[in-house]
Structures are given as C-alpha cells and as structure tokens.
Design an enzyme around this catalytic site. Structure first.
Site, mmCIF file in Angstrom:
data_model
loop_
_atom_site.group_PDB
_atom_site.id
_atom_site.type_symbol
_atom_site.label_atom_id
_atom_site.label_comp_id
_atom_site.label_asym_id
_atom_site.label_seq_id
_atom_site.Cartn_x
_atom_site.Cartn_y
_atom_site.Cartn_z
ATOM 1 N N ASP A 1 0.875 -1.179 0.000
ATOM 2 C CA ASP A 1 0.000 0.000 0.000
ATOM 3 C C ASP A 1 0.908 1.224 0.000
ATOM 4 O O ASP A 1 2.127 1.096 0.117
ATOM 5 C CB ASP A 1 -0.890 -0.022 1.260
ATOM 6 C CG ASP A 1 -1.793 1.199 1.353
ATOM 7 O OD1 ASP A 1 -2.386 1.575 0.326
ATOM 8 O OD2 ASP A 1 -1.894 1.800 2.440
ATOM 9 N N SER A 2 0.284 2.396 -0.068
ATOM 10 C CA SER A 2 1.096 3.614 0.027
ATOM 11 C C SER A 2 1.591 3.818 1.462
ATOM 12 O O SER A 2 2.600 4.475 1.681
ATOM 13 C CB SER A 2 0.261 4.825 -0.396
ATOM 14 O OG SER A 2 -0.860 4.956 0.454
ATOM 15 N N GLU B 1 -2.687 9.141 8.088
ATOM 16 C CA GLU B 1 -1.222 8.993 8.135
ATOM 17 C C GLU B 1 -0.602 9.920 9.183
ATOM 18 O O GLU B 1 0.435 9.617 9.745
ATOM 19 C CB GLU B 1 -0.606 9.246 6.753
ATOM 20 C CG GLU B 1 -0.888 8.143 5.735
ATOM 21 C CD GLU B 1 -0.093 6.852 5.976
ATOM 22 O OE1 GLU B 1 0.943 6.899 6.650
ATOM 23 O OE2 GLU B 1 -0.541 5.787 5.490
ATOM 24 N N CYS C 1 -4.372 -1.824 -1.829
ATOM 25 C CA CYS C 1 -4.525 -0.406 -2.180
ATOM 26 C C CYS C 1 -5.536 -0.313 -3.317
ATOM 27 O O CYS C 1 -5.319 -0.898 -4.393
ATOM 28 C CB CYS C 1 -3.164 0.131 -2.614
ATOM 29 S SG CYS C 1 -3.234 1.772 -3.323
ATOM 30 N N HIS D 1 -7.206 2.537 3.773
ATOM 31 C CA HIS D 1 -6.983 3.337 4.988
ATOM 32 C C HIS D 1 -8.272 3.520 5.796
ATOM 33 O O HIS D 1 -8.225 3.714 7.007
ATOM 34 C CB HIS D 1 -6.476 4.750 4.634
ATOM 35 C CG HIS D 1 -5.011 4.833 4.325
ATOM 36 N ND1 HIS D 1 -4.467 4.366 3.151
ATOM 37 C CD2 HIS D 1 -3.974 5.357 5.032
ATOM 38 C CE1 HIS D 1 -3.164 4.607 3.152
ATOM 39 N NE2 HIS D 1 -2.844 5.200 4.287
ATOM 40 N N CYS E 1 -11.070 2.532 0.068
ATOM 41 C CA CYS E 1 -9.650 2.822 0.307
ATOM 42 C C CYS E 1 -9.277 2.026 1.554
ATOM 43 O O CYS E 1 -10.018 2.045 2.540
ATOM 44 C CB CYS E 1 -9.446 4.318 0.541
ATOM 45 S SG CYS E 1 -7.790 4.738 1.142
ATOM 46 N N TYR F 1 -1.218 8.188 -2.658
ATOM 47 C CA TYR F 1 -1.360 7.731 -4.035
ATOM 48 C C TYR F 1 -2.598 8.337 -4.706
ATOM 49 O O TYR F 1 -2.655 8.462 -5.920
ATOM 50 C CB TYR F 1 -1.515 6.200 -4.062
ATOM 51 C CG TYR F 1 -0.229 5.405 -4.127
ATOM 52 C CD1 TYR F 1 1.006 5.984 -3.835
ATOM 53 C CD2 TYR F 1 -0.267 4.056 -4.473
ATOM 54 C CE1 TYR F 1 2.168 5.224 -3.893
ATOM 55 C CE2 TYR F 1 0.889 3.293 -4.537
ATOM 56 C CZ TYR F 1 2.107 3.876 -4.244
ATOM 57 O OH TYR F 1 3.254 3.122 -4.317
HETATM 58 N N1 LIG Z 1 -4.763 2.828 0.772
HETATM 59 C C1 LIG Z 1 -5.084 3.618 -0.322
HETATM 60 C C2 LIG Z 1 -4.019 4.476 -0.914
HETATM 61 C C3 LIG Z 1 -4.390 5.837 -0.475
HETATM 62 C C4 LIG Z 1 -3.472 6.946 -0.831
HETATM 63 O O1 LIG Z 1 -2.272 6.834 -0.652
HETATM 64 O O2 LIG Z 1 -4.020 7.961 -1.293
HETATM 65 C C5 LIG Z 1 -6.108 3.039 -1.235
HETATM 66 O O3 LIG Z 1 -6.649 1.999 -0.943
HETATM 67 O O4 LIG Z 1 -6.447 3.631 -2.231
#
Ligand SMILES: N[C@@H](CCC(=O)O)C(=O)O
Length: 294
Positions: free
Chosen positions: A28-29, A168, A91, A202, A200, A60
C-alpha cells in the site's frame, strides 16, 4: 527499532521445492494495507508476509495513472526479487489504475481489492455508497465492477481527499476528522444508501467515526475481508497454502521506518521492525518531503 539494510531478512533460504513457504507480498502507500494484513492474520495465520508501504510517495490518491503504474511496477519487481508466491495490492488506487496492466506483465498471481469488494457489496445491498480516494473515485472502477456484477443496483461514489493525510498523520481522534467525515457522508446519507464500501484500505481505521455518523441500518463493506478470502481460495487452488508455523512479518517502507513503526503499532498491537527500501524516485520524494517539512 528499525533497520535500514535493504536485503536483511531476505528469504532466499526457502528452496523452490517448497513454494508454499514463500511469503505473500502485500503493499500500500502507507498504513492502509495494515487493514488487509490484519485480515490475513485472522484468516491465514500460517502465511508469511512481506509488507511494503510506499510512504515516501503517499498519498497515491492524487497521483496520475502513469505515476501509479510506475510505482506499482517497481514494487512488484522488488517483491519478485524477494521471491513472493503471490501479491495482494492492498490499495484501491493501485487496484483501480494498475492491476490490469501489471497482471499481463508479471507471472506471479496478483490480487486487487476492487472486485472482491464489489462482489461483497452487491450481496449486501441495492443502494451502494463508495468512499474512495480522488483517483479511485474518478476511475469509476467500483461503479463499473458493481454494475457489471449486478446492473440492478445504484451506486454513489464520494471522493475523500482529506482522509488519507489525516490517518497517516495520526489525527483520527481529532474532532476535525469527524467534521470532514460528516461532510463526506452527507450526500450518501441523503441518498439513503443501505451499504457503504470502504473504497480505500486506509478507511477501516476510521470505522468507529464512520459508524457513529451513519444510520444504524447502513451496512459497511470492508474489501480487505474479501480479498483475503479470495487469496485463501487461490492459494488452495494453486497448492500454495503454507501449513508450517508462521515466521514474523517483514516490513519495509520507502520513507521513514521509525515513523511507520510508530503509527503501525496502534493497528498491529506490536511494534514492527521496519526496513527501508530505496527506490530512486521515492528517495527523491522523501528528500522533497523532508525539505518542505523544515
Ligand atoms: N490505501 C489507499 C491508498 C491511499 C493513498 O495513498 O491515497 C487506497 O486503498 O487507495
């Protein structure tokens, strides 16, 4: 607490005669993929994992498709060098923008989160809301996946650009985060959705806040649960499930290992040992972030 040696813990000692013992690569990011890792601990406790967080280049969700594709190629190439048996893109942004392309370029099995999430959503409801990063929302990946499985449902997508930076930065309990969440959910609540997909990885970290703002009948779908179920199925099909006792997860990031160890601790329940992996481009992004931060 962390090590910066790139190849420490390399898994070369697993002979190719025992591919089951090879690790699963999860990336993931940042800390978002830990929601997938937690599911993996629950559903596939014997699997060994290499977790990579591209923290020097997050978020990301505001990147272009070309950038995401480049990052994902670099990460999967690195994971292949670590001899993973399978990759889970933990991600949504990468799954929306890069999955199809890299599946054709790499020979290892690569799983994305969107299809498992979409399948689970149509099993739950008919009025489906999706909260996602700007890039995922713009790609319409969820809308297309959901409507392809079940054309007889309605889908509303909301882009939530502030969530990933807030998570984050460890600002989950900041009242500002609740206000931001309230504004993102307003239009979905107005549409009387019956199901909400975390578009997402996160966002499940915000579960208590989102739950408190949503009407109680709205069901929450976490694609992490379903991508890990799909992973279990694929491992069985390929005869790759590990039955040996697990080894500790190996963590690597492109940014600051210490920072990841600190924020990861609250989601993992232990302090991870984190290495730094250097991708040229990510190192430049990190220098820029450090410069802006001073
Ligand atoms: N965990 C993220 C990446 C989010 C990000 O870095 O903007 C996703 O599922 O899209």
């Amino acid at each position: 607490m962390y090590s910066s040696s790139i190849f420490e813990g390399n898994l070369d000692h697993f002979s190719d005669q025992e591919p089951q013992r090879a690790p699963i690569g999860i990336f993931d990011s940042g800390v978002g993929g830990l929601t997938v890792l937690r599911q993996l601990y629950r559903q596939l406790p014997n699997e060994l994992v290499i977790y990579f967080g591209d923290t020097a280049r997050l978020p990301y969700g505001i990147r272009s498709q070309a950038e995401i594709l480049k990052f994902v190629r670099e990460i999967i190439t690195w994971m292949q060098q670590q001899r993973v048996k399978m990759v889970i893109m933990a991600c949504n942004t990468s799954s929306a923008l890069a999955l199809e392309a890299v599946r054709q370029e790499f020979s290892i099995p690569i799983l994305g989160v969107i299809l498992p999430g979409a399948k689970a959503a149509v099993e739950q409801g008919k009025r489906i809301g999706v909260i996602a990063t700007p890039a995922t929302a713009k790609s319409n990946a969820y809308r297309h996946a959901i409507l392809e499985i079940e054309p007889d449902v309605q889908v509303w997508q909301v882009s939530c650009p502030e969530f990933v930076p807030l998570i984050e930065q460890n600002r989950i309990h900041d009242p500002y985060t609740t206000e931001v969440a309230r504004s993102y959910l307003a239009s979905l609540i107005k549409q009387e959705i019956d199901t909400l997909v975390y578009g997402c990885t996160h966002y499940p970290h915000l579960a208590p806040i989102l739950r408190s703002l949503l009407p109680p009948q709205v069901k929450l779908v976490d694609p992490a649960v379903h991508v890990v179920a799909a992973c279990a199925q694929d491992l069985d099909l390929l005869g790759l499930r590990n039955t040996h006792p697990p080894l500790p997860t190996r963590f690597a990031v492109s940014g600051c290992p210490q920072q990841f160890a600190q924020s990861g601790m609250q989601w993992l329940g232990y302090t991870p040992l984190v290495e730094q992996v250097c991708f040229m481009d990510a190192a430049v992004s990190q220098l820029q972030q450090d410069y802006v931060g001073h």
